[in-house]
Write a protein that holds these residues in place. Structure first.
Motif, PDB file in Angstrom:
ATOM      1  N   ASP A   1       0.817  -1.215   0.000  1.00  0.00           N
ATOM      2  CA  ASP A   1       0.000   0.000   0.000  1.00  0.00           C
ATOM      3  C   ASP A   1       0.850   1.263   0.000  1.00  0.00           C
ATOM      4  O   ASP A   1       0.361   2.335  -0.361  1.00  0.00           O
ATOM      5  N   MET A   2       2.095   1.160   0.428  1.00  0.00           N
ATOM      6  CA  MET A   2       2.965   2.325   0.465  1.00  0.00           C
ATOM      7  C   MET A   2       3.241   2.875  -0.925  1.00  0.00           C
ATOM      8  O   MET A   2       3.638   4.026  -1.081  1.00  0.00           O
ATOM      9  N   PHE A   3       3.046   2.048  -1.935  1.00  0.00           N
ATOM     10  CA  PHE A   3       3.346   2.450  -3.302  1.00  0.00           C
ATOM     11  C   PHE A   3       2.089   2.702  -4.133  1.00  0.00           C
ATOM     12  O   PHE A   3       2.181   2.959  -5.324  1.00  0.00           O
ATOM     13  N   LYS A   4       0.933   2.629  -3.494  1.00  0.00           N
ATOM     14  CA  LYS A   4      -0.312   2.859  -4.206  1.00  0.00           C
ATOM     15  C   LYS A   4      -0.563   4.359  -4.380  1.00  0.00           C
ATOM     16  O   LYS A   4      -0.252   5.164  -3.508  1.00  0.00           O
ATOM     17  N   LEU A   5      -1.145   4.708  -5.518  1.00  0.00           N
ATOM     18  CA  LEU A   5      -1.430   6.106  -5.841  1.00  0.00           C
ATOM     19  C   LEU A   5      -2.916   6.305  -6.133  1.00  0.00           C
ATOM     20  O   LEU A   5      -3.293   7.228  -6.847  1.00  0.00           O
ATOM     21  N   ASN A   6      -3.754   5.472  -5.557  1.00  0.00           N
ATOM     22  CA  ASN A   6      -5.176   5.444  -5.887  1.00  0.00           C
ATOM     23  C   ASN A   6      -5.837   6.818  -5.751  1.00  0.00           C
ATOM     24  O   ASN A   6      -5.824   7.423  -4.673  1.00  0.00           O
ATOM     25  N   GLY A   7      -6.407   7.286  -6.868  1.00  0.00           N
ATOM     26  CA  GLY A   7      -7.177   8.516  -6.865  1.00  0.00           C
ATOM     27  C   GLY A   7      -6.369   9.791  -6.853  1.00  0.00           C
ATOM     28  O   GLY A   7      -6.943  10.889  -6.830  1.00  0.00           O
ATOM     29  N   LYS A   8      -5.046   9.694  -6.868  1.00  0.00           N
ATOM     30  CA  LYS A   8      -4.218  10.894  -6.832  1.00  0.00           C
ATOM     31  C   LYS A   8      -4.070  11.471  -8.237  1.00  0.00           C
ATOM     32  O   LYS A   8      -3.711  10.765  -9.178  1.00  0.00           O
TER      33      LYS A   8
ATOM     34  N   ILE B   1       3.713   8.623 -17.002  1.00  0.00           N
ATOM     35  CA  ILE B   1       2.318   8.844 -16.630  1.00  0.00           C
ATOM     36  C   ILE B   1       1.524   7.541 -16.726  1.00  0.00           C
ATOM     37  O   ILE B   1       0.614   7.299 -15.924  1.00  0.00           O
ATOM     38  N   SER B   2       1.899   6.668 -17.642  1.00  0.00           N
ATOM     39  CA  SER B   2       1.243   5.357 -17.732  1.00  0.00           C
ATOM     40  C   SER B   2       1.563   4.515 -16.508  1.00  0.00           C
ATOM     41  O   SER B   2       0.687   3.814 -15.970  1.00  0.00           O
ATOM     42  N   GLY B   3       2.812   4.594 -16.046  1.00  0.00           N
ATOM     43  CA  GLY B   3       3.199   3.853 -14.858  1.00  0.00           C
ATOM     44  C   GLY B   3       2.483   4.327 -13.615  1.00  0.00           C
ATOM     45  O   GLY B   3       2.072   3.516 -12.774  1.00  0.00           O
ATOM     46  N   LEU B   4       2.299   5.640 -13.486  1.00  0.00           N
ATOM     47  CA  LEU B   4       1.550   6.175 -12.351  1.00  0.00           C
ATOM     48  C   LEU B   4       0.091   5.722 -12.415  1.00  0.00           C
ATOM     49  O   LEU B   4      -0.508   5.372 -11.393  1.00  0.00           O
TER      50      LEU B   4
ATOM     51  N   ASP C   1      15.661   0.878 -21.056  1.00  0.00           N
ATOM     52  CA  ASP C   1      14.311   0.925 -21.621  1.00  0.00           C
ATOM     53  C   ASP C   1      13.471   1.868 -20.752  1.00  0.00           C
ATOM     54  O   ASP C   1      13.578   1.839 -19.518  1.00  0.00           O
ATOM     55  N   VAL C   2      12.642   2.694 -21.381  1.00  0.00           N
ATOM     56  CA  VAL C   2      11.935   3.741 -20.648  1.00  0.00           C
ATOM     57  C   VAL C   2      11.082   3.192 -19.504  1.00  0.00           C
ATOM     58  O   VAL C   2      10.886   3.871 -18.485  1.00  0.00           O
ATOM     59  N   GLU C   3      10.589   1.962 -19.657  1.00  0.00           N
ATOM     60  CA  GLU C   3       9.776   1.371 -18.588  1.00  0.00           C
ATOM     61  C   GLU C   3      10.569   1.216 -17.294  1.00  0.00           C
ATOM     62  O   GLU C   3       9.988   1.129 -16.201  1.00  0.00           O
ATOM     63  N   GLU C   4      11.896   1.206 -17.406  1.00  0.00           N
ATOM     64  CA  GLU C   4      12.734   1.042 -16.220  1.00  0.00           C
ATOM     65  C   GLU C   4      12.828   2.307 -15.375  1.00  0.00           C
ATOM     66  O   GLU C   4      13.420   2.294 -14.286  1.00  0.00           O
ATOM     67  N   LEU C   5      12.240   3.392 -15.843  1.00  0.00           N
ATOM     68  CA  LEU C   5      12.159   4.621 -15.055  1.00  0.00           C
ATOM     69  C   LEU C   5      10.909   4.674 -14.189  1.00  0.00           C
ATOM     70  O   LEU C   5      10.813   5.491 -13.271  1.00  0.00           O
ATOM     71  N   VAL C   6       9.945   3.819 -14.489  1.00  0.00           N
ATOM     72  CA  VAL C   6       8.639   3.901 -13.834  1.00  0.00           C
ATOM     73  C   VAL C   6       8.737   3.637 -12.337  1.00  0.00           C
ATOM     74  O   VAL C   6       8.116   4.319 -11.516  1.00  0.00           O
ATOM     75  N   GLY C   7       9.512   2.634 -11.945  1.00  0.00           N
ATOM     76  CA  GLY C   7       9.614   2.294 -10.533  1.00  0.00           C
ATOM     77  C   GLY C   7      10.102   3.458  -9.690  1.00  0.00           C
ATOM     78  O   GLY C   7       9.583   3.709  -8.592  1.00  0.00           O
ATOM     79  N   ALA C   8      11.107   4.185 -10.202  1.00  0.00           N
ATOM     80  CA  ALA C   8      11.626   5.346  -9.475  1.00  0.00           C
ATOM     81  C   ALA C   8      10.560   6.418  -9.341  1.00  0.00           C
ATOM     82  O   ALA C   8      10.421   7.055  -8.284  1.00  0.00           O
ATOM     83  N   ALA C   9       9.788   6.627 -10.414  1.00  0.00           N
ATOM     84  CA  ALA C   9       8.739   7.650 -10.379  1.00  0.00           C
ATOM     85  C   ALA C   9       7.639   7.274  -9.393  1.00  0.00           C
ATOM     86  O   ALA C   9       7.158   8.121  -8.621  1.00  0.00           O
ATOM     87  N   VAL C  10       7.232   6.008  -9.408  1.00  0.00           N
ATOM     88  CA  VAL C  10       6.188   5.555  -8.480  1.00  0.00           C
ATOM     89  C   VAL C  10       6.670   5.711  -7.046  1.00  0.00           C
ATOM     90  O   VAL C  10       5.937   6.187  -6.169  1.00  0.00           O
ATOM     91  N   TYR C  11       7.898   5.323  -6.782  1.00  0.00           N
ATOM     92  CA  TYR C  11       8.453   5.456  -5.433  1.00  0.00           C
ATOM     93  C   TYR C  11       8.430   6.905  -4.959  1.00  0.00           C
ATOM     94  O   TYR C  11       7.941   7.206  -3.865  1.00  0.00           O
TER      95      TYR C  11
END
Length: 254
Positions: free
Chosen positions: A3-10, A26-29, A220-230
């Motif tokens: 749950d610490m990494f969830k962005l529900n409704g933000k 933005i797709s990763g978020l 690969d650009v998808e490898e940036l998503v984890g850092a952004a979500v964190y």
């Protein structure tokens, strides 16, 4: 912990997010439950991205403004806040590149780089932060670069702008952390994007990069998503003024 990494409704605004790194972010978020607000200065590109989200069952919004135009930024941010909801996450991603020997660098391209890569981050960050400060919370993530730390021939002005974004990130933290905001940066290494396509297609450069990067490859650009979500999530609640390198190790290796 999940749950610490969830962005529900933000509500998440990502500048320059109709394509490239911005669209991946933005797709990763959105995959973590955030409500995406796609920004582009081109309305057709923004609407195409919103339509693509709708086809996947994700409600998204468009925000068409040029980040170099302060009045347009202020109006655009206010419109989102009024019509859609509070912006809880901002990623300042919009940026440009121009490559040529420094001694021949055109004045007009120098100004374009400054306006897009620095002023755009400042204008958008300031406009969004004014609302976040009133609420006492918010996440701002500025896209820096390995060139925030390192230089390479032919891109000295770009390097200067990304070094400025790194220190602007620190300055935003120094001014706004006391209001409950977390402002951090992500410094991508070399990723396969339209901005870098000429380099990707250059066998000599790719061979150099693979040898120079400890991971031995392009990102690969998808490898940036984890850092952004964190950095956008509650998991980073006490991380502030930090620039997280996602670069395969290139900035720590000689």
């Amino acid at each position: 912990m999940s749950d610490m990494f969830k962005l529900n409704g933000k509500l998440a605004l990502v500048t320059g997010s109709s394509q490239g790194i911005g669209h991946s972010l933005i797709s990763g978020l959105a995959d973590q439950g955030a409500i995406p607000v796609v920004n582009d200065r081109n309305g057709e590109r923004a609407e195409a991205a919103v339509k693509a989200f709708a086809e996947k069952g994700v409600k998204a919004y468009s925000a068409v403004f040029d980040v170099t135009d302060k009045q347009a930024v202020d109006a655009g941010v206010d419109a989102i806040e009024d019509a859609v909801g509070p912006i809880e996450i901002l990623i300042n991603n919009a940026g440009i590149q121009y490559r040529t020997p420094l001694e021949d660098f055109p004045e007009e391209q120098w100004h374009r780089l400054l306006e897009t890569n620095i002023s755009g981050v400042f204008f958008t960050g300031q406009a969004v932060a004014r609302h976040m400060i009133k609420r006492g919370s918010g996440k701002i993530i500025n896209i820096c670069s390995v060139q925030s730390e390192l230089a390479r021939p032919g891109i000295a002005p770009y390097t200067a702008t990304k070094g400025a974004v790194r220190n602007l990130t620190r300055g935003m933290c120094t001014d706004w952390a006391k209001y409950g905001l977390q402002i951090n940066g992500i410094a991508p290494g070399y990723f396969k994007t339209p901005l870098n396509q000429a380099l990707v297609d250059n066998p000599e450069f790719t061979a150099w990069l693979e040898k120079r990067t400890p991971a031995g490859r392009w990102g690969d650009v998808e490898e940036l998503v984890g850092a952004a979500v964190y950095l956008a999530s509650p998991a980073s609640s006490f991380v502030n003024g930090h620039v997280l390198a996602v670069d395969g190790g290139i900035t720590v290796s000689v």
